[in-house]
Design a protein around this motif. Sequence first.
Motif, PDB file in Angstrom:
ATOM      1  N   ASP A   8      54.081   9.800 -33.615  1.00 46.70           N
ATOM      2  CA  ASP A   8      54.316   9.450 -35.027  1.00 46.70           C
ATOM      3  C   ASP A   8      55.106   8.140 -35.086  1.00 46.70           C
ATOM      4  O   ASP A   8      56.306   8.116 -34.799  1.00 46.70           O
ATOM      5  N   ILE A   9      54.437   7.080 -35.474  1.00 48.10           N
ATOM      6  CA  ILE A   9      55.098   5.753 -35.481  1.00 48.10           C
ATOM      7  C   ILE A   9      56.072   5.606 -36.646  1.00 48.10           C
ATOM      8  O   ILE A   9      56.879   4.663 -36.681  1.00 48.10           O
ATOM      9  N   SER A  10      56.003   6.537 -37.596  1.00 47.23           N
ATOM     10  CA  SER A  10      56.939   6.456 -38.715  1.00 47.23           C
ATOM     11  C   SER A  10      58.338   6.908 -38.316  1.00 47.23           C
ATOM     12  O   SER A  10      59.309   6.646 -39.035  1.00 47.23           O
ATOM     13  N   LEU A  11      58.451   7.601 -37.183  1.00 48.45           N
ATOM     14  CA  LEU A  11      59.759   8.076 -36.732  1.00 48.45           C
ATOM     15  C   LEU A  11      60.475   6.975 -35.966  1.00 48.45           C
ATOM     16  O   LEU A  11      59.842   6.092 -35.383  1.00 48.45           O
ATOM     17  N   PRO A  12      61.803   7.040 -35.966  1.00 52.69           N
ATOM     18  CA  PRO A  12      62.548   6.044 -35.185  1.00 52.69           C
ATOM     19  C   PRO A  12      62.250   6.189 -33.695  1.00 52.69           C
ATOM     20  O   PRO A  12      61.807   7.237 -33.218  1.00 52.69           O
ATOM     21  N   GLU A  13      62.481   5.136 -32.957  1.00 54.83           N
ATOM     22  CA  GLU A  13      62.217   5.140 -31.513  1.00 54.83           C
ATOM     23  C   GLU A  13      63.043   6.205 -30.792  1.00 54.83           C
ATOM     24  O   GLU A  13      62.579   6.856 -29.850  1.00 54.83           O
ATOM     25  N   ASN A  14      64.275   6.416 -31.245  1.00 55.78           N
ATOM     26  CA  ASN A  14      65.141   7.405 -30.620  1.00 55.78           C
ATOM     27  C   ASN A  14      64.565   8.812 -30.783  1.00 55.78           C
ATOM     28  O   ASN A  14      64.584   9.631 -29.856  1.00 55.78           O
ATOM     29  N   ALA A  15      64.037   9.096 -31.977  1.00 56.24           N
ATOM     30  CA  ALA A  15      63.468  10.418 -32.235  1.00 56.24           C
ATOM     31  C   ALA A  15      62.216  10.638 -31.396  1.00 56.24           C
ATOM     32  O   ALA A  15      61.987  11.733 -30.851  1.00 56.24           O
ATOM     33  N   ARG A  16      61.375   9.602 -31.304  1.00 52.17           N
ATOM     34  CA  ARG A  16      60.164   9.752 -30.490  1.00 52.17           C
ATOM     35  C   ARG A  16      60.521   9.917 -28.999  1.00 52.17           C
ATOM     36  O   ARG A  16      59.853  10.635 -28.261  1.00 52.17           O
ATOM     37  N   HIS A  17      61.608   9.254 -28.556  1.00 50.15           N
ATOM     38  CA  HIS A  17      62.050   9.417 -27.170  1.00 50.15           C
ATOM     39  C   HIS A  17      62.508  10.850 -26.924  1.00 50.15           C
ATOM     40  O   HIS A  17      62.219  11.435 -25.856  1.00 50.15           O
TER      41      HIS A  17
END
Length: 456
Positions: free
Chosen positions: A266-275
């Motif tokens: 999900d590219i709408s999420l921040p990078e930290n959340a996707r990590h």
Amino acid sequence: MKTFMRLIRRYVLLAVGLSLLLIVLALAFIVWLGVRFGVVWQNQFRYSYVEIADHLQQNAAGEFFFDERDTVYWMDGYEWAMVLDDDGKVVWQYQLPRELHRQYTASEIAVFSRWYLDDYPVFCQVRDYGLLVLGLPKDSVWKYNFWTYPDLIEWIFYRGSTLILGVLLLILMLCLLFSWRGAKSLRVVADGLDALAEGRTVQLTAKGFAGELAEKLNQTSAQIQYRNEIIQRRDNARTQWIAGVSHDIRTPLSLILGWAEQLQRDISLPENARHKAAGIQAQSEKIRALVEDLNLTSKLQYGAQPLRCEPVHAGPLLRRLVADFCNGPLAAQCQVELEVESSAETAELHADTALMARVFENILGNSVRHNSGPVCCMVTAEVQGKQLLVTFTDDGAGFPPAVLAVLHGETPADTAPHILGLHVVEQILHAHGGSAEFSQNKPRGSKVVLCLPVAS
């Protein structure tokens, strides 16, 4: 039963051998006694009474004398001596005791010539000069008469070997009789031991001296059966529990993996959340691998995992297994190289390819998961004798000492490390009739050597 019958035969042969040994020892003892007392007799008396009688002479004047030596020399060892004429009168004497008579009747001579003269053991010899009587010290010799029939002596002398052979045959027959009776009583016990060794229930009804052994075997069989039932129930409960937990975890774990993957993309999420979502997915993959290993090791341990072996060539199989791992999620963190020697290229194996894929996944995955940075893995294959050796090496940190200690068979402590994946590797190799060896790679890294039998 064969072992038991060999034991009976050894018992019979031992009994016969001991009997023969006792007979030989008895004969040797009799010979030794004869030689021993013959030597004692020769040491006590310089000359026998026959030799003394032969050397005692009488001249024309009626005087007695010994030829060659004096009287003291010839009478060494004897107490006294005398010569009686035809009327029983003493015509010559040597140290004759005072209490003895100087003349004897024919009946008195007949008595003492056979036994004793006033408690003196005597030996008599008849010569031309009269009756020579040699006396020994009192209580020095026992004299008794012995008589038998000549036919008996001749029979014993000529038939002695037959008699000894008959005694030996009698001993052998008695040994065989008692051994047969003992074997008949113990046969039931031996059958019970065979049944007990094969895992069957034993209920014996032996009697006699083997009855106590039969009762002990019945008690042992009952205890083993009871413990086997407890172990079977415990193993079944454990297997069912592991299978149930694996089934119950699989559904929520699949949802977690799916949601984590969606969040990671999900590219709408921040990078930290996707990590963090990627971390959740990686840890969930570890949980799924652990659950699968736990379920598989339980099935392998209790024989619930059927082996679907099929003939395969080692070269194509190894390339396919390495390619499957390289197409997996862990391949991004490692580099895998494969070298197959020409002797191993066409070597034929009987293997369960699905289980062998789990072996490759666990070994290569262990190298990736337990090294923080990228790692280079090397897989080589060669044939030695009738064995295919597949060697895995990496350039990582290697096995911790505690892990190697458990892998090498040492008793694990309460804080033993987790080696479920490598334990599954050992079980799969053992199920294929092979083995797995774990060690440190030189100069650094870990090393695993798989040994698989090559089909003839």
